[in-house]
Design an enzyme around this catalytic site. Structure first.
Site, PDB file in Angstrom:
ATOM      1  N   HIS A  24       0.840  -1.200   0.000  1.00 42.15           N
ATOM      2  CA  HIS A  24       0.000   0.000   0.000  1.00 42.15           C
ATOM      3  C   HIS A  24       0.880   1.257   0.000  1.00 42.15           C
ATOM      4  O   HIS A  24       0.553   2.256  -0.638  1.00 42.15           O
ATOM      5  CB  HIS A  24      -0.901   0.020   1.235  1.00 42.15           C
ATOM      6  CG  HIS A  24      -2.091  -0.880   1.137  1.00 42.15           C
ATOM      7  ND1 HIS A  24      -3.135  -0.652   0.278  1.00 42.15           N
ATOM      8  CD2 HIS A  24      -2.402  -2.021   1.823  1.00 42.15           C
ATOM      9  CE1 HIS A  24      -4.053  -1.597   0.426  1.00 42.15           C
ATOM     10  NE2 HIS A  24      -3.617  -2.458   1.344  1.00 42.15           N
ATOM     11  N   ASP A  51      -7.413  -2.786  -1.453  1.00 36.85           N
ATOM     12  CA  ASP A  51      -8.384  -3.504  -0.644  1.00 36.85           C
ATOM     13  C   ASP A  51      -9.728  -3.317  -1.325  1.00 36.85           C
ATOM     14  O   ASP A  51     -10.205  -2.177  -1.465  1.00 36.85           O
ATOM     15  CB  ASP A  51      -8.430  -2.956   0.783  1.00 36.85           C
ATOM     16  CG  ASP A  51      -7.112  -3.162   1.522  1.00 36.85           C
ATOM     17  OD1 ASP A  51      -6.319  -4.011   1.089  1.00 36.85           O
ATOM     18  OD2 ASP A  51      -6.883  -2.452   2.520  1.00 36.85           O
ATOM     19  N   GLU A  55      -5.692 -11.700   4.721  1.00 37.92           N
ATOM     20  CA  GLU A  55      -6.752 -10.732   4.404  1.00 37.92           C
ATOM     21  C   GLU A  55      -7.420 -11.107   3.081  1.00 37.92           C
ATOM     22  O   GLU A  55      -6.770 -11.074   2.026  1.00 37.92           O
ATOM     23  CB  GLU A  55      -6.179  -9.313   4.299  1.00 37.92           C
ATOM     24  CG  GLU A  55      -5.544  -8.807   5.579  1.00 37.92           C
ATOM     25  CD  GLU A  55      -4.841  -7.470   5.401  1.00 37.92           C
ATOM     26  OE1 GLU A  55      -4.379  -6.909   6.406  1.00 37.92           O
ATOM     27  OE2 GLU A  55      -4.736  -6.988   4.243  1.00 37.92           O
ATOM     28  N   HIS A  72      -7.293  -8.174   0.212  1.00 30.46           N
ATOM     29  CA  HIS A  72      -6.048  -7.515  -0.195  1.00 30.46           C
ATOM     30  C   HIS A  72      -5.432  -8.173  -1.431  1.00 30.46           C
ATOM     31  O   HIS A  72      -5.249  -9.397  -1.480  1.00 30.46           O
ATOM     32  CB  HIS A  72      -5.046  -7.569   0.960  1.00 30.46           C
ATOM     33  CG  HIS A  72      -3.700  -6.992   0.639  1.00 30.46           C
ATOM     34  ND1 HIS A  72      -3.355  -5.688   0.924  1.00 30.46           N
ATOM     35  CD2 HIS A  72      -2.604  -7.550   0.067  1.00 30.46           C
ATOM     36  CE1 HIS A  72      -2.111  -5.473   0.539  1.00 30.46           C
ATOM     37  NE2 HIS A  72      -1.627  -6.593   0.017  1.00 30.46           N
TER      38      HIS A  72
END
Length: 368
Positions: A271, A278, A336, A339
């Site tokens: 990121h 996301d 996650e 992601h």
């Protein structure tokens, strides 16, 4: 015979004495029926009726009503600031700053009153009439986009702070930063950057402005994925993209778990390089979000792909997203479900850009 002559004589005398229209009656002596009106005339008008008739005849015919439209005041035209701080002057004089009377912030508005040289005259909300540089104003309904200058530099090791070289020890490892506003490439996607709101794990906004940024090469891959989702009846929903390094530090201090938030003291998150996203999907037919294992940014075991309690529909949806993202050049992580990162992430530079300091301008075609 004498009687018949007598009746005729009486009738003749009556006719001579009563002119036409007198309304006389006659009845033969042997008649059993009631008298018959042989000459009815209209009843005489009463004085009141006569007055009404005379008045009606003497009154002129009224003219037809003419509809008069009220004067309409033109709707005011609003302009807004595209910079964080914009000086407002009492006159269109740039020779000195003594006429600066106040300042307005990003997207603050005023009513357009005219142009004078390099300045636009506005009426602010408090009624003050001021002059601002026209270059920093746009019409209030104009969509603003972030524009950044591309950069290339030698990669720096986060632990040592030293420049990084190839295996030969001579050739520098080069990285680039070509962050662009995602909305220029994906205008129909849905953007809900949770870290620009209070609806995140910290309970406070972490981004100074909600601007979805991504590396230019990465967003081009994402466009391919978006088109595939769209063909299947879905719209892309973006919850996070580029995240400044300083925000990463704040998040890690709170979460304290590198499975969900990368430790910025040892390694950067993708990121922070602007090459991760996301995401979720909106069902076009209903406008609702698809069923997912957890709400976005739920940093628990239930968000991990290894969780065994996911519903069949949630797992099917995650597998569907993962398959398309993989086809378009993205990889995923186990912890996650939301992601995804560019497989070419090592090409990009780690940066810490204040989103509130970005240059915001209307759409410029040559930037794409």
């Amino acid at each position: 015979m004498q009687r018949i002559i007598k009746v005729l004589a009486v009738t003749l005398i009556a006719a001579m004495l009563c002119p036409m229209g007198c309304g006389c009656f006659f009845m033969p002596e042997d008649a059993d029926q009631p008298p018959v009106n042989i000459m009815q005339t209209p009843a005489a008008e009463t004085p009141a009726q006569a007055g009404q008739t005379a008045e009606a005849e003497s009154s002129p015919t009224p003219a037809p009503a003419v509809s008069v439209e009220p004067m309409q005041t033109p709707e005011p035209v609003y302009y807004k600031s595209r910079v964080n701080t914009l000086n407002c002057r009492s006159s269109a004089d740039k020779s000195n700053d003594s006429n600066v009377v106040c300042q307005i912030g990003f997207e603050d508005k005023g009513i357009f009153l005219g142009v004078e040289g390099e300045f636009t005259k506005l009426r602010l909300e408090d009624g003050a009439e001021v002059y601002c540089y026209s270059d920093y104003l746009v019409s209030a309904d104009t969509q603003l986009y972030a524009y950044l200058t591309p950069k290339t530099a030698q990669k720096i090791d986060m632990l040592t702070g030293n420049p990084v070289f190839e295996a030969d020890g001579v050739t520098p490892v080069m990285v680039k930063n070509e962050l662009v506003d995602m909305r220029l490439y994906l205008p129909d996607a849905v953007y809900e950057q949770l870290f620009a709101t209070e609806r995140n794990i910290t309970g406070a906004p972490l981004y100074t402005r909600a601007v979805p940024l991504m590396q230019k090469d990465t967003v081009k891959k994402l466009v391919k994925a978006y088109n595939m989702f769209k063909a299947d009846g879905y719209t892309l929903k973006v919850y996070d993209a580029y995240r400044p390094l300083s925000v990463q530090k704040k998040l890690f201090d709170i979460v304290q778990n590198k499975h969900w938030i990368a430790d910025p003291s040892t390694t950067a998150s993708n990121h922070n390089r602007g090459c991760a996203i996301d995401l979720s999907l909106i069902i076009d037919a209903t406008g609702e979000e698809i069923v997912t294992p957890t709400p976005m940014h739920t940093f628990t075991e239930e968000s991990a792909r290894t969780c065994t309690t996911w519903s069949d529909e949630a797992r099917k949806n995650v597998d569907y997203i993962t398959g398309i993202m993989a086809k378009c050049g993205f990889n995923h992580i186990k912890s996650e479900w939301w992601h995804f990162a560019d497989t070419d992430s090592k090409k990009f530079m780690t940066t810490d850009i204040d989103l509130g300091s970005l240059t915001m301008k209307p759409r410029q075609e040559d930037n794409e």
